[in-house]
Every structure is written in structure tokens, then in C-alpha cells.
Design a protein around this motif. Structure first.
Motif, PDB file in Angstrom:
ATOM      1  N   ALA A   9       0.875  -1.139  -0.096  1.00  0.00           N
ATOM      2  CA  ALA A   9       0.088   0.047   0.121  1.00  0.00           C
ATOM      3  C   ALA A   9       0.867   1.305   0.055  1.00  0.00           C
ATOM      4  CB  ALA A   9      -0.865  -0.014   1.246  1.00  0.00           C
ATOM      5  N   PHE A  10       0.515   2.135  -0.953  1.00  0.00           N
ATOM      6  CA  PHE A  10       1.266   3.430  -0.976  1.00  0.00           C
ATOM      7  C   PHE A  10       0.224   4.447  -0.418  1.00  0.00           C
ATOM      8  CE2 PHE A  10       3.418   6.997  -2.720  1.00  0.00           C
ATOM      9  CZ  PHE A  10       4.979   6.561  -2.721  1.00  0.00           C
ATOM     10  N   THR A  11       0.909   5.011   0.626  1.00  0.00           N
ATOM     11  CA  THR A  11      -0.252   5.774   1.453  1.00  0.00           C
ATOM     12  C   THR A  11      -0.014   7.454   1.156  1.00  0.00           C
ATOM     13  OG1 THR A  11       1.387   6.315   3.270  1.00  0.00           O
ATOM     14  CG2 THR A  11      -0.289   4.280   3.386  1.00  0.00           C
ATOM     15  N   GLU A  12      -0.829   8.158   1.613  1.00  0.00           N
ATOM     16  CA  GLU A  12      -0.736   9.615   1.366  1.00  0.00           C
ATOM     17  C   GLU A  12       0.518  10.147   2.258  1.00  0.00           C
ATOM     18  OE1 GLU A  12      -4.227  12.277   2.681  1.00  0.00           O
ATOM     19  OE2 GLU A  12      -5.370  10.619   1.872  1.00  0.00           O
ATOM     20  N   GLU A  13       0.729   9.546   3.191  1.00  0.00           N
ATOM     21  CA  GLU A  13       2.172   9.707   3.897  1.00  0.00           C
ATOM     22  C   GLU A  13       3.426   9.689   3.102  1.00  0.00           C
ATOM     23  OE1 GLU A  13      -0.487   7.884   5.540  1.00  0.00           O
ATOM     24  OE2 GLU A  13      -0.978   9.737   6.758  1.00  0.00           O
ATOM     25  N   HIS A  14       3.402   8.549   2.471  1.00  0.00           N
ATOM     26  CA  HIS A  14       4.445   8.201   1.246  1.00  0.00           C
ATOM     27  C   HIS A  14       4.420   9.115   0.286  1.00  0.00           C
ATOM     28  CE1 HIS A  14       3.888   3.575   2.658  1.00  0.00           C
ATOM     29  NE2 HIS A  14       4.903   3.939   3.301  1.00  0.00           N
ATOM     30  N   GLU A  15       3.408   9.458  -0.229  1.00  0.00           N
ATOM     31  CA  GLU A  15       3.295  10.551  -1.347  1.00  0.00           C
ATOM     32  C   GLU A  15       3.896  11.793  -0.709  1.00  0.00           C
ATOM     33  OE1 GLU A  15      -0.616  11.752  -2.274  1.00  0.00           O
ATOM     34  OE2 GLU A  15      -0.027  12.680  -4.171  1.00  0.00           O
ATOM     35  N   ALA A  16       3.476  12.161   0.320  1.00  0.00           N
ATOM     36  CA  ALA A  16       3.724  13.440   0.884  1.00  0.00           C
ATOM     37  C   ALA A  16       5.197  13.462   1.253  1.00  0.00           C
ATOM     38  CB  ALA A  16       3.016  13.731   2.294  1.00  0.00           C
ATOM     39  N   LEU A  17       5.813  12.490   1.722  1.00  0.00           N
ATOM     40  CA  LEU A  17       7.363  12.418   1.785  1.00  0.00           C
ATOM     41  C   LEU A  17       8.110  12.729   0.534  1.00  0.00           C
ATOM     42  CD1 LEU A  17       7.479   9.697   4.571  1.00  0.00           C
ATOM     43  CD2 LEU A  17       8.171  11.971   4.904  1.00  0.00           C
ATOM     44  N   TRP A  22      10.966  16.464  -2.864  1.00  0.00           N
ATOM     45  CA  TRP A  22      11.249  16.967  -4.245  1.00  0.00           C
ATOM     46  C   TRP A  22      11.058  18.437  -4.275  1.00  0.00           C
ATOM     47  CZ3 TRP A  22      13.738  16.847  -8.265  1.00  0.00           C
ATOM     48  CH2 TRP A  22      13.401  17.133  -9.527  1.00  0.00           C
ATOM     49  N   ASN A  23      10.231  18.944  -3.747  1.00  0.00           N
ATOM     50  CA  ASN A  23       9.908  20.431  -3.725  1.00  0.00           C
ATOM     51  C   ASN A  23      11.133  20.910  -3.130  1.00  0.00           C
ATOM     52  OD1 ASN A  23       7.439  20.534  -5.106  1.00  0.00           O
ATOM     53  ND2 ASN A  23       6.322  20.292  -3.193  1.00  0.00           N
ATOM     54  N   VAL A  24      11.773  20.557  -2.022  1.00  0.00           N
ATOM     55  CA  VAL A  24      12.866  21.247  -1.495  1.00  0.00           C
ATOM     56  C   VAL A  24      14.026  20.984  -2.516  1.00  0.00           C
ATOM     57  CG1 VAL A  24      14.698  21.171   0.190  1.00  0.00           C
ATOM     58  CG2 VAL A  24      12.193  20.856   0.941  1.00  0.00           C
ATOM     59  N   MET A  25      14.146  19.851  -3.159  1.00  0.00           N
ATOM     60  CA  MET A  25      15.438  19.410  -3.807  1.00  0.00           C
ATOM     61  C   MET A  25      15.458  20.360  -5.263  1.00  0.00           C
ATOM     62  SD  MET A  25      16.231  15.553  -3.449  1.00  0.00           S
ATOM     63  CE  MET A  25      14.663  14.977  -3.582  1.00  0.00           C
ATOM     64  N   LYS A  26      14.071  20.603  -5.792  1.00  0.00           N
ATOM     65  CA  LYS A  26      14.169  21.225  -7.205  1.00  0.00           C
ATOM     66  C   LYS A  26      14.547  22.530  -7.258  1.00  0.00           C
ATOM     67  CE  LYS A  26       9.029  21.554  -7.650  1.00  0.00           C
ATOM     68  NZ  LYS A  26       8.005  20.954  -8.203  1.00  0.00           N
ATOM     69  N   LYS A  27      14.496  22.946  -6.148  1.00  0.00           N
ATOM     70  CA  LYS A  27      15.382  24.425  -6.005  1.00  0.00           C
ATOM     71  C   LYS A  27      16.806  24.532  -6.415  1.00  0.00           C
ATOM     72  CE  LYS A  27      11.983  25.844  -2.429  1.00  0.00           C
ATOM     73  NZ  LYS A  27      12.369  25.409  -0.987  1.00  0.00           N
ATOM     74  N   ASN A  28      17.213  23.191  -6.366  1.00  0.00           N
ATOM     75  CA  ASN A  28      18.729  23.167  -6.674  1.00  0.00           C
ATOM     76  C   ASN A  28      18.962  22.251  -7.830  1.00  0.00           C
ATOM     77  OD1 ASN A  28      19.987  25.099  -4.983  1.00  0.00           O
ATOM     78  ND2 ASN A  28      19.658  23.363  -3.274  1.00  0.00           N
ATOM     79  N   ALA A  29      17.870  21.929  -8.790  1.00  0.00           N
ATOM     80  CA  ALA A  29      17.870  20.973  -9.655  1.00  0.00           C
ATOM     81  C   ALA A  29      19.064  20.882 -10.444  1.00  0.00           C
ATOM     82  CB  ALA A  29      16.645  21.024 -10.837  1.00  0.00           C
TER      83      ALA A  29
END
Ligand code: HEM
Length: 162
Positions: A9-17, A22-29
Motif C-alpha cells: 500500500a502506498f499511502t498519502e504519507e508516502h506520497e507526501a514524503l 522533491w519540492n525542496v530539492m528542485k530549487k537546486n535541480a
């Protein structure tokens, strides 16, 4: 069932993590993409031979090759997308036409299981180093699952063009 594997099961928590990191990392893509593929070639130098544009041109140094960076970022963004789709649809849906092209391309260039494993390892290491303050075992599992499901979908399409 997906490629014979039981899908956890891939939960909402997994998705959120995944989405959060990714949102943090893509600033330094750009830097991230560079680190990621350098890591891949550090572990598996022979993987360089797979990339046609590396074989053909010695003039652009590896670390300035825009196509490599683009491929690295594609792996990141599609894995993130895969996480979103896994939660929504229970599978790593990618537009069918894209999957088919990707399957054919990776088949044609001789990408094998070991390459997917090296790339997964490098992906997880790159994330760990990029977001140390929010990194966790759960975050690792979430990225790993999203990646594995995406790769399973690509592999199903890895055959010669019909
Ligand atoms: C090409 C995505 C893993 C090597 C491509 C393309 C995409 C892509 C979108 C463009 C080609 C097309 O659509 O026809 C991905 C994703 C991966 C993945 C999402 C994992 C989740 C890998 C791995 C390797 C690899 C593990 C080998 C180390 C290549 C090569 C090409 C390619 C050699 C062709 C590049 C060229 O034009 O010379 N990939 N890829 N990919 N990928 Fe991947």
C-alpha cells in the motif's frame, strides 16, 4: 499485482514524503542532477557507454553535459510523479505512449537490471545528502517504492519496436 510483485500500500504519507522532499530539492535541480549522474558513473563507469551522446563527443566534459543532467532530472521528476500516481491509482501510471517509447529506448540502448539498481542506489543517496534534515527511513522507502513501480512499468515495455 504488477510484474508478479505484490504491491505494498502506498499511502498519502508516502506520497507526501516524496513530494515534500522533491519540492525542496528542485530549487537546486541543476546541482542535484549533476551529483546524481556523477554518482551513477562513479559506481558504474561502464554505464557511460550506454549514452550515445557520450560515445560520440569527447568535447563536452561529463559534468557539463546538458543531456545527462536532463536525464537525471527526468528520473527524479518521473519518480515523484510515480509516487503521486501510486497513491491516486495504485499504480505508476505514465502516459502509455511515453512508456512505450521509454521501454523501446532503454531496450535499444542496452539498459539492464543492474543499471536500474545502480541508478536507484544513487538516487536514494543523492536525496539523503540533499535533504539531511528531513531524511528518514520512511522517506527512503517511499522513494524506493515509487522508483521500483516506475521501473517495473518501463521494463514491461522493454522490447524491440513492433
Ligand atoms: C533515455 C527516463 C533509467 C539510460 C531516457 C528517456 C527518458 C528516460 C524519458 C528519453 C528517451 C525516450 O523517451 O525515448 C528514465 C527513467 C528511468 C530511467 C524515468 C528510471 C526510473 C535509466 C537507467 C539507465 C538509463 C537506469 C542506464 C544507466 C538511458 C539512455 C537513454 C535514456 C542510455 C538514451 C539516451 C541517448 O539518447 O543516448 N530515459 N530512464 N535510463 N535512458 Fe533512461
Amino acid at each position: 499485482i504488477n510484474g508478479g510483485l505484490v504491491v505494498k500500500a502506498f499511502t498519502e504519507e508516502h506520497e507526501a514524503l516524496v513530494v515534500k522532499s522533491w519540492n525542496v530539492m528542485k530549487k537546486n535541480a541543476s546541482e542535484l542532477g549533476l551529483k546524481f549522474f556523477l554518482r551513477v558513473f562513479e559506481i558504474a563507469p561502464t554505464a557511460k557507454k550506454l549514452f550515445s551522446f557520450l560515445r560520440d563527443s569527447d568535447d563536452v566534459p561529463l559534468n557539463r553535459n546538458p543531456k545527462l543532467k536532463a536525464h537525471a532530472l527526468t528520473v527524479f521528476s518521473m519518480t515523484c510523479e510515480s509516487a503521486v500516481n501510486l497513491r491516486k491509482a495504485g499504480k505508476a501510471t505514465v502516459k502509455d505512449s511515453n512508456l512505450k517509447d521509454m521501454g523501446e529506448t532503454h531496450f535499444k540502448y542496452g539498459v539492464v537490471d543492474e543499471h536500474f539498481e545502480v541508478v536507484r542506489f544513487a538516487l536514494l543517496e543523492t536525496i539523503k545528502e540533499a535533504v539531511p534534515e528531513i531524511w528518514s527511513e520512511e522517506m527512503k522507502e517511499a522513494w524506493k517504492e515509487a522508483y521500483d513501480q516506475l521501473v517495473a512499468a518501463i521494463k514491461e515495455q522493454m522490447k524491440p519496436p513492433a
